[in-house]
Motif scaffolding. Structure first.
Motif, PDB file in Angstrom:
ATOM      1  N   ALA A 116       0.830  -1.203   0.000  1.00  0.00           N
ATOM      2  CA  ALA A 116       0.000   0.000   0.000  1.00  0.00           C
ATOM      3  C   ALA A 116       0.865   1.254   0.000  1.00  0.00           C
ATOM      4  O   ALA A 116       0.519   2.264  -0.616  1.00  0.00           O
ATOM      5  CB  ALA A 116      -0.927  -0.007   1.218  1.00  0.00           C
ATOM      6  N   ARG A 117       2.001   1.177   0.681  1.00  0.00           N
ATOM      7  CA  ARG A 117       2.901   2.330   0.744  1.00  0.00           C
ATOM      8  C   ARG A 117       3.776   2.429  -0.496  1.00  0.00           C
ATOM      9  O   ARG A 117       4.102   3.517  -0.957  1.00  0.00           O
ATOM     10  CB  ARG A 117       3.783   2.206   1.998  1.00  0.00           C
ATOM     11  N   TYR A 118       4.160   1.261  -1.063  1.00  0.00           N
ATOM     12  CA  TYR A 118       5.067   1.234  -2.222  1.00  0.00           C
ATOM     13  C   TYR A 118       4.463   0.348  -3.317  1.00  0.00           C
ATOM     14  O   TYR A 118       4.923  -0.780  -3.555  1.00  0.00           O
ATOM     15  CB  TYR A 118       6.441   0.697  -1.814  1.00  0.00           C
ATOM     16  N   PRO A 119       3.446   0.832  -4.011  1.00  0.00           N
ATOM     17  CA  PRO A 119       2.729  -0.001  -4.977  1.00  0.00           C
ATOM     18  C   PRO A 119       3.537  -0.356  -6.216  1.00  0.00           C
ATOM     19  O   PRO A 119       3.142  -1.276  -6.953  1.00  0.00           O
ATOM     20  CB  PRO A 119       1.514   0.864  -5.341  1.00  0.00           C
ATOM     21  N   ASP A 120       4.650   0.333  -6.475  1.00  0.00           N
ATOM     22  CA  ASP A 120       5.405   0.092  -7.701  1.00  0.00           C
ATOM     23  C   ASP A 120       6.602  -0.830  -7.498  1.00  0.00           C
ATOM     24  O   ASP A 120       7.427  -0.986  -8.403  1.00  0.00           O
ATOM     25  CB  ASP A 120       5.886   1.428  -8.283  1.00  0.00           C
ATOM     26  N   ILE A 121       6.704  -1.439  -6.317  1.00  0.00           N
ATOM     27  CA  ILE A 121       7.797  -2.383  -6.059  1.00  0.00           C
ATOM     28  C   ILE A 121       7.293  -3.807  -6.267  1.00  0.00           C
ATOM     29  O   ILE A 121       6.238  -4.191  -5.768  1.00  0.00           O
ATOM     30  CB  ILE A 121       8.351  -2.215  -4.636  1.00  0.00           C
ATOM     31  N   GLN A 122       8.061  -4.586  -7.016  1.00  0.00           N
ATOM     32  CA  GLN A 122       7.800  -6.017  -7.182  1.00  0.00           C
ATOM     33  C   GLN A 122       8.764  -6.765  -6.276  1.00  0.00           C
ATOM     34  O   GLN A 122       9.981  -6.632  -6.392  1.00  0.00           O
ATOM     35  CB  GLN A 122       8.008  -6.450  -8.633  1.00  0.00           C
ATOM     36  N   LEU A 123       8.235  -7.578  -5.369  1.00  0.00           N
ATOM     37  CA  LEU A 123       9.046  -8.238  -4.348  1.00  0.00           C
ATOM     38  C   LEU A 123       9.219  -9.716  -4.699  1.00  0.00           C
ATOM     39  O   LEU A 123       8.244 -10.449  -4.838  1.00  0.00           O
ATOM     40  CB  LEU A 123       8.381  -8.093  -2.983  1.00  0.00           C
ATOM     41  N   ASP A 124      10.464 -10.139  -4.851  1.00  0.00           N
ATOM     42  CA  ASP A 124      10.799 -11.550  -5.014  1.00  0.00           C
ATOM     43  C   ASP A 124      11.436 -12.008  -3.707  1.00  0.00           C
ATOM     44  O   ASP A 124      12.548 -11.571  -3.363  1.00  0.00           O
ATOM     45  CB  ASP A 124      11.781 -11.753  -6.167  1.00  0.00           C
ATOM     46  N   MET A 125      10.750 -12.887  -2.968  1.00  0.00           N
ATOM     47  CA  MET A 125      11.205 -13.267  -1.629  1.00  0.00           C
ATOM     48  C   MET A 125      11.629 -14.730  -1.588  1.00  0.00           C
ATOM     49  O   MET A 125      10.834 -15.638  -1.814  1.00  0.00           O
ATOM     50  CB  MET A 125      10.092 -13.030  -0.603  1.00  0.00           C
ATOM     51  N   GLY A 126      12.907 -14.938  -1.319  1.00  0.00           N
ATOM     52  CA  GLY A 126      13.379 -16.280  -1.031  1.00  0.00           C
ATOM     53  C   GLY A 126      13.110 -16.592   0.433  1.00  0.00           C
ATOM     54  O   GLY A 126      13.341 -15.758   1.303  1.00  0.00           O
ATOM     55  N   VAL A 127      12.597 -17.787   0.715  1.00  0.00           N
ATOM     56  CA  VAL A 127      12.231 -18.168   2.080  1.00  0.00           C
ATOM     57  C   VAL A 127      12.980 -19.442   2.452  1.00  0.00           C
ATOM     58  O   VAL A 127      12.745 -20.509   1.882  1.00  0.00           O
ATOM     59  CB  VAL A 127      10.709 -18.379   2.205  1.00  0.00           C
ATOM     60  N   SER A 128      13.903 -19.317   3.401  1.00  0.00           N
ATOM     61  CA  SER A 128      14.701 -20.461   3.815  1.00  0.00           C
ATOM     62  C   SER A 128      15.504 -20.085   5.041  1.00  0.00           C
ATOM     63  O   SER A 128      15.841 -18.918   5.245  1.00  0.00           O
ATOM     64  CB  SER A 128      15.648 -20.887   2.693  1.00  0.00           C
ATOM     65  N   ASP A 129      15.817 -21.071   5.875  1.00  0.00           N
ATOM     66  CA  ASP A 129      16.721 -20.826   6.990  1.00  0.00           C
ATOM     67  C   ASP A 129      18.182 -21.031   6.586  1.00  0.00           C
ATOM     68  O   ASP A 129      19.083 -20.868   7.409  1.00  0.00           O
ATOM     69  CB  ASP A 129      16.381 -21.757   8.159  1.00  0.00           C
ATOM     70  N   ARG A 130      18.412 -21.404   5.347  1.00  0.00           N
ATOM     71  CA  ARG A 130      19.784 -21.588   4.869  1.00  0.00           C
ATOM     72  C   ARG A 130      20.419 -20.236   4.534  1.00  0.00           C
ATOM     73  O   ARG A 130      19.746 -19.363   4.000  1.00  0.00           O
ATOM     74  CB  ARG A 130      19.809 -22.480   3.626  1.00  0.00           C
ATOM     75  N   PRO A 131      21.706 -20.062   4.814  1.00  0.00           N
ATOM     76  CA  PRO A 131      22.372 -18.804   4.437  1.00  0.00           C
ATOM     77  C   PRO A 131      22.472 -18.688   2.929  1.00  0.00           C
ATOM     78  O   PRO A 131      22.537 -19.701   2.213  1.00  0.00           O
ATOM     79  CB  PRO A 131      23.757 -18.941   5.088  1.00  0.00           C
ATOM     80  N   VAL A 132      22.461 -17.456   2.438  1.00  0.00           N
ATOM     81  CA  VAL A 132      22.566 -17.224   1.003  1.00  0.00           C
ATOM     82  C   VAL A 132      23.799 -16.373   0.715  1.00  0.00           C
ATOM     83  O   VAL A 132      24.299 -15.661   1.578  1.00  0.00           O
ATOM     84  CB  VAL A 132      21.309 -16.507   0.447  1.00  0.00           C
ATOM     85  N   ASP A 133      24.276 -16.477  -0.506  1.00  0.00           N
ATOM     86  CA  ASP A 133      25.371 -15.636  -0.996  1.00  0.00           C
ATOM     87  C   ASP A 133      24.736 -14.395  -1.594  1.00  0.00           C
ATOM     88  O   ASP A 133      24.225 -14.430  -2.716  1.00  0.00           O
ATOM     89  CB  ASP A 133      26.175 -16.414  -2.035  1.00  0.00           C
TER      90      ASP A 133
END
Length: 303
Positions: A116-133
């Motif tokens: 609602a605050r940022y309608p022009d952002i597309q969010l790609d969310m990785g979901v994991s407890d593993r660390p990422v690079d």
């Protein structure tokens, strides 16, 4: 040939260490990425990358070119972000990575306020407890609990994760209620343990009361490396568990879980938003970081 695109492609290959990963993160065919690098090396008349079947490494000339290129691209991104309405209306694709329980119980339920605050952002969310690079996987920022091990990253502390020791009523009917942490070291009692998704190392269960500290592994029938599975094991009556308070609270209220050893506490774990130091903190990244900090600041079980 677009020179700026070529520089972005080269920078992505260096950061990802792979033509395939660079192509995936840029949404380009691998053949296009390969051709861009070949044209760049031909134009500059130097070899920028060493290629093997498993890994791409940068040459000395390539490292020097990458250092200058990364600065130029960061300056260009900053210039574009400063123009028009990019600062007041952040836009574009944002790639974040969040731990499993934080994503499912905290971030995702509140995302409608972010959009609602940022309608022009597309969010790609990785979901994991593993660390990422972060750099290799082209991730803009991550939310993770625990002390930072990579001091090259930039981190903003947004809260603390206190823990509570719990078990299900069914478990307590079968095995009784422990009166001291040492009761969990032997006999009939079992722990649900948690091991590192990165190293496989089992995390100890720790208890503090005044000046007394008890650290134990406890006997376990099951150990997991995912926070949602950890909570599911507690609810299933598989053992005594040390859950993050925000996960346990709803189940303590319904009676699905019972708090144990309330006079014994566990040291809270800090939680951070982390991002790479060489990545310009664009308006869209800053908007998510600030929103997450506000969200956590309002939560009673995270401070």
């Amino acid at each position: 040939m677009d020179q700026i695109l070529t520089m972005r492609v080269f920078a992505r290959v260096v950061e990802a260490g792979s033509f395939t990963r660079a192509a995936d993160s840029l949404a380009l065919p691998k053949a296009t990425v390969t051709k861009q690098i070949q044209h760049l090396e031909a134009r500059l008349r130097v070899k920028l990358l060493n290629r093997t079947t498993r890994r791409v490494t940068v040459t000395a000339d390539g490292a020097a070119y990458y250092e200058r290129t990364a600065r130029l691209l960061a300056d260009l991104d900053e210039l574009e972000a400063s123009m028009g309405n990019a600062q007041t209306n952040p836009q574009g694709r944002l790639r974040v990575d969040v731990g499993s329980s934080v994503a499912s119980l905290l971030i995702i339920p509140a995302l409608s306020t972010f959009f609602a605050r940022y309608p022009d952002i597309q969010l790609d969310m990785g979901v994991s407890d593993r660390p990422v690079d972060l750099i290799g996987d082209n991730v803009d920022c991550v939310i993770r609990g625990g002390e930072l091990t990579d001091q090259s990253l930039v981190a903003r502390r947004i809260g603390n994760l206190p823990f509570v020791t719990v078990a299900s009523p069914d478990y307590l009917r079968r095995f009784g209620t422990p009166q001291h942490p040492h009761d969990l070291e032997g006999g009939e009692h079992r722990m649900v343990n948690f091991f590192s998704p990165r190293t496989g190392r089992m995390f100890p269960n720790e208890f503090e009361k005044g000046d007394e500290t008890v650290s134990l592994d406890g006997q376990h029938r099951i150990a997991v490396n995912d926070s949602n599975a950890y909570m599911a094991a507690a609810l299933a009556g598989l053992g005594v568990t040390q859950l993050v308070t925000f996960m346990a609270a709803p189940h303590l209220e319904t009676g699905a879980l019972v708090q144990l050893l309330p006079e014994w506490t566990t040291k809270p774990v800090p939680i951070y938003v982390v991002y790479p130091p060489n990545r310009h903190l664009s308006a869209k990244v800053r908007s998510f970081v600030d929103w997450a900090a506000e969200l956590f600041a309002r939560h009673a079980h995270l401070q």
